[in-house]
Scaffold this motif. Structure first.
Motif, PDB file in Angstrom:
ATOM      1  N   ARG A 181      60.273  -8.525  37.808  1.00  0.00           N
ATOM      2  CA  ARG A 181      59.244  -8.536  38.858  1.00  0.00           C
ATOM      3  C   ARG A 181      59.844  -8.483  40.260  1.00  0.00           C
ATOM      4  O   ARG A 181      59.190  -8.024  41.206  1.00  0.00           O
ATOM      5  CB  ARG A 181      58.383  -9.797  38.723  1.00  0.00           C
ATOM      6  N   ASP A 229      57.269  -9.997  24.536  1.00  0.00           N
ATOM      7  CA  ASP A 229      56.471 -11.116  25.036  1.00  0.00           C
ATOM      8  C   ASP A 229      55.000 -10.740  25.133  1.00  0.00           C
ATOM      9  O   ASP A 229      54.647  -9.583  25.401  1.00  0.00           O
ATOM     10  CB  ASP A 229      56.976 -11.551  26.416  1.00  0.00           C
ATOM     11  N   ASN A 230      54.141 -11.740  24.981  1.00  0.00           N
ATOM     12  CA  ASN A 230      52.695 -11.497  24.992  1.00  0.00           C
ATOM     13  C   ASN A 230      52.213 -10.881  26.307  1.00  0.00           C
ATOM     14  O   ASN A 230      51.297 -10.061  26.310  1.00  0.00           O
ATOM     15  CB  ASN A 230      51.950 -12.805  24.730  1.00  0.00           C
ATOM     16  N   THR A 231      52.817 -11.279  27.430  1.00  0.00           N
ATOM     17  CA  THR A 231      52.376 -10.728  28.712  1.00  0.00           C
ATOM     18  C   THR A 231      52.577  -9.216  28.760  1.00  0.00           C
ATOM     19  O   THR A 231      51.753  -8.483  29.322  1.00  0.00           O
ATOM     20  CB  THR A 231      53.138 -11.382  29.873  1.00  0.00           C
ATOM     21  N   ILE A 239      49.934  -7.581  26.307  1.00  0.00           N
ATOM     22  CA  ILE A 239      48.587  -7.631  26.873  1.00  0.00           C
ATOM     23  C   ILE A 239      48.404  -6.547  27.920  1.00  0.00           C
ATOM     24  O   ILE A 239      47.389  -5.843  27.963  1.00  0.00           O
ATOM     25  CB  ILE A 239      48.309  -9.026  27.469  1.00  0.00           C
ATOM     26  N   SER A 240      49.409  -6.364  28.784  1.00  0.00           N
ATOM     27  CA  SER A 240      49.300  -5.332  29.818  1.00  0.00           C
ATOM     28  C   SER A 240      49.286  -3.938  29.210  1.00  0.00           C
ATOM     29  O   SER A 240      48.608  -3.032  29.701  1.00  0.00           O
ATOM     30  CB  SER A 240      50.447  -5.471  30.832  1.00  0.00           C
ATOM     31  N   ASP A 272      54.091  -5.673  32.473  1.00  0.00           N
ATOM     32  CA  ASP A 272      54.363  -6.926  33.175  1.00  0.00           C
ATOM     33  C   ASP A 272      55.618  -7.574  32.587  1.00  0.00           C
ATOM     34  O   ASP A 272      55.555  -8.423  31.693  1.00  0.00           O
ATOM     35  CB  ASP A 272      53.169  -7.873  33.054  1.00  0.00           C
ATOM     36  N   LYS A 274      58.365  -9.968  33.346  1.00  0.00           N
ATOM     37  CA  LYS A 274      58.617 -11.013  34.341  1.00  0.00           C
ATOM     38  C   LYS A 274      60.073 -11.034  34.792  1.00  0.00           C
ATOM     39  O   LYS A 274      60.376 -11.396  35.938  1.00  0.00           O
ATOM     40  CB  LYS A 274      58.216 -12.381  33.813  1.00  0.00           C
TER      41      LYS A 274
END
Length: 599
Positions: free
Chosen positions: A468, A376-378, A381-382, A463, A465
């Motif tokens: 979390r 996933d992009n999140t 990105i992290s 990150d 999700k």
């Protein structure tokens, strides 16, 4: 070349990793014709360079573009919850799409195959075929290697850029290995790659190109085999194929058809031809020829999870970003490989690590995350943000020998449609998820060493999700992490396994004159990347076919007895030497042309 309704002694279905090897070895047989059928095209020039993985998408016309079924359980942090099953639709097959990390597997892997009833597949039996295929001239384990085979294997010299990592692993208790395929396999060492003279050693380069001008060899590209022809006596007589999506054409085999289409397409073809589970064939409207319930079952894949650590802080390593351009002929960053058993008394490994130290402000973490792992992009990105001002140590940590098994099923009787592939990662009835989390924790313990503390290495929190709600770095967190980030190492095997679907001689049970020779015949996966093992299987299969032939016909002018004596003497040699040989026979001119053999 377009061929139709022609007869050949041997037809090889699939010009991939195994198929190119088989074509080379079988055309060595005097007065024998071989047809190699490939659904794809010739490889493009960029395929030759390992480092260009960053410049092109592995999907497209040169891939089958298969996607694993989403079970709603595993791999939920992968984009679209869909694992891409990279498999080359191209001459050379997946040897064109892989990163050419060269690992044989552990001796115990093959001894296990033999213990399951597959005589002749123990380590002592297969070692000579690894040696036959390899050319390794700079390693210490000389009794285990040769320098005369077609596949050149190199260990890139990265100066001292892996030393600090290897020192840390050794401090933790894992040996530093000079040769990761040597006598001692538990530990970490510099990765070996099937590369030489700036080129990847795919099987087009190493096996197929050498035989293109042999007059007993024919190649049919852009051709998908859709059915194996089986007569009423259950004897295979040939294949039906579609060229460029047009009307089916027929090729006949006088001796054998050898299927080497890979662990997804080989079982698909058998089932389309009426060899498979009776009920499944009935559901798809296919007339059963052989009720073989294990065709397509026992699919083993190697789930891997990206586990990142931080490296040295600052921009000192920034200059090493030039590797991405300067090292297109090898791998664009140093790589250490580890094969680790939590129980050191085991004769095979529990997990495999590919440890890549990446310089600060590098694009490699983002490329790995987005294109290879497809997370996933999140998450990506992290990861990219963390590497702006420091090194990142990436490790695709793979669970070896998972107990969970998937399967390959037909989607319909449409021969050109994609199959249904279920990976079934972390089956509830296994302890795979528990083990994978434990192995992640074992790897991460290296940050407790003085070496890793010296550059303040830490676990990089991504990150995720789906995780979390859990406390970071706890055992439950790593279970969640492994479950959701797991993706494929593209090492599919076992779907036409020895002992259930094929015999130890790789002959399909229930029919005559049909063999399978590719990763699908592995009864259990090997400890590491499977490319070398697939080449070994094809080498051994070629000798099995020759052995059957030698009982009925002379080869290269030898009598049966003389050839058998020569063959046994050759296999007993520590290395294989190849040379051109002239034997005085009525067919000397043909012998000069084809007379490359082990001597």
């Amino acid at each position: 070349m377009f061929l139709d309704k022609m007869s050949f002694d041997y037809i090889i279905v699939g010009g991939g990793t195994a198929g190119c090897v088989l074509a080379n070895r079988l055309t060595e047989i005097h007065n024998t014709t071989v047809l190699l059928i490939e659904a794809g095209a010739e490889p493009t020039k960029d395929k030759a360079y390992l480092g260009t993985f960053a410049l092109h998408d592995p999907h497209g016309e040169q891939d089958w573009n298969y996607i694993a079924e989403n079970d709603g359980y595993a791999s939920q942090a992968v984009k679209d919850q869909a694992i891409s099953l990279i498999a080359g639709k191209i001459l050379g097959g997946s040897s064109q799409n892989s990163y050419m990390a060269y690992t044989r597997g552990a001796p115990g892997d093959y001894d296990k195959w033999e213990s399951l009833g597959n005589e002749g597949w123990g380590w002592k039996d297969v070692l000579k075929y690894f040696k036959k295929s390899e050319s390794i001239d700079d390693l210490e384990a000389k009794p285990l290697v040769c320098n005369t085979g077609p596949t050149n294997v190199k260990m890139p010299k990265w100066e001292d850029r892996l030393d600090v990592l290897l020192k840390g692993f050794e401090e933790y208790g894992y040996k530093t290995l000079y040769d990761i395929n040597g006598y001692e396999r538990q530990g970490y060492g510099t990765a070996q790659f099937a590369i030489d003279d700036h080129y990847r050693q795919d099987t087009v380069h190493t096996y197929l190109n050498q035989i293109r001008n042999r007059t007993n060899f024919s190649l049919q590209k852009y051709t998908e085999v859709v059915k194996i022809l089986i007569n009423k006596k259950k004897v295979v007589t040939g294949v039906e194929a579609i060229v460029n999506g047009k009307e089916p054409i027929t090729f006949y085999a006088r001796k054998e058809v050898i299927v080497s289409a890979g662990a997804i397409n080989s079982p698909k073809l058998l089932m389309l031809s009426g060899i498979g589970p009776k009920q499944h064939l009935k559901e798809n409207g296919i007339k059963m020829k052989v009720d073989s319930r294990n065709v397509g079952e026992n699919l083993s894949d190697t789930p891997m999870v990206m586990v990142p650590l931080t490296g040295k802080e600052g921009f000192e390593s920034f200059k090493n970003n030039a590797d991405l351009i300067l090292n297109l002929n090898i791998f664009p960053t140093p790589v250490a490989i580890g094969h680790i058993s939590v129980n050191p008394t085991q004769n095979s490994s529990d997990y495999q690590s590919h440890v890549l130290p990446v310089p600060s402000a590098s694009v490699i973490p983002a490329i790995f995350c987005s294109t290879i792992f497809r997370l996933d992009n999140t998450i990506c990105i992290s990861l990219a943000a963390a590497g702006i001002d420091k090194e990142i140590i990436i490790n695709p940590l793979a669970l070896l020998h998972p107990e969970s098994k998937g399967n390959v099923k037909l989607n319909s009787k449409n021969p050109t449609g994609p199959p249904i592939v279920s990976l079934n990662y972390f089956d509830y009835n296994t302890d795979d998820l528990e083990r994978h989390a434990t192995y992640i924790e074992d790897y991460l313990n290296v940050i407790k060493t003085k070496t890793f503390k010296s550059f303040k290495s830490q676990i990089l929190k991504l990150d995720v999700k789906e995780c979390r709600h859990l406390e970071f770095a706890t055992h439950e967190y790593w279970k969640c992490y492994a479950l959701n980030l797991a993706t494929s190492m593209w090492n599919y095997s076992g779907t036409c396994a020895m002992g259930t679907v094929v015999s130890p001689r790789l002959e399909v049970k229930g029919v005559k004159h049909l063999r399978v020779a590719d990763a699908s015949v592995m009864p259990r996966p090997v400890s590491g990347n499977i490319g070398a093992a697939v080449v070994m299987i094809a080498e051994k299969a070629s000798d099995m076919i020759k052995d059957k032939l030698h009982h009925t016909e002379p080869v290269y002018g030898y009598s049966q007895a003389a050839w058998r004596y020569k063959e046994m003497a050759t296999l007993a040699m520590p290395c294989y030497t190849w040379k051109k040989t002239i034997v005085v026979t009525p067919n000397t001119d043909r012998l000069i042309r084809y007379g490359w053999y082990n001597a």
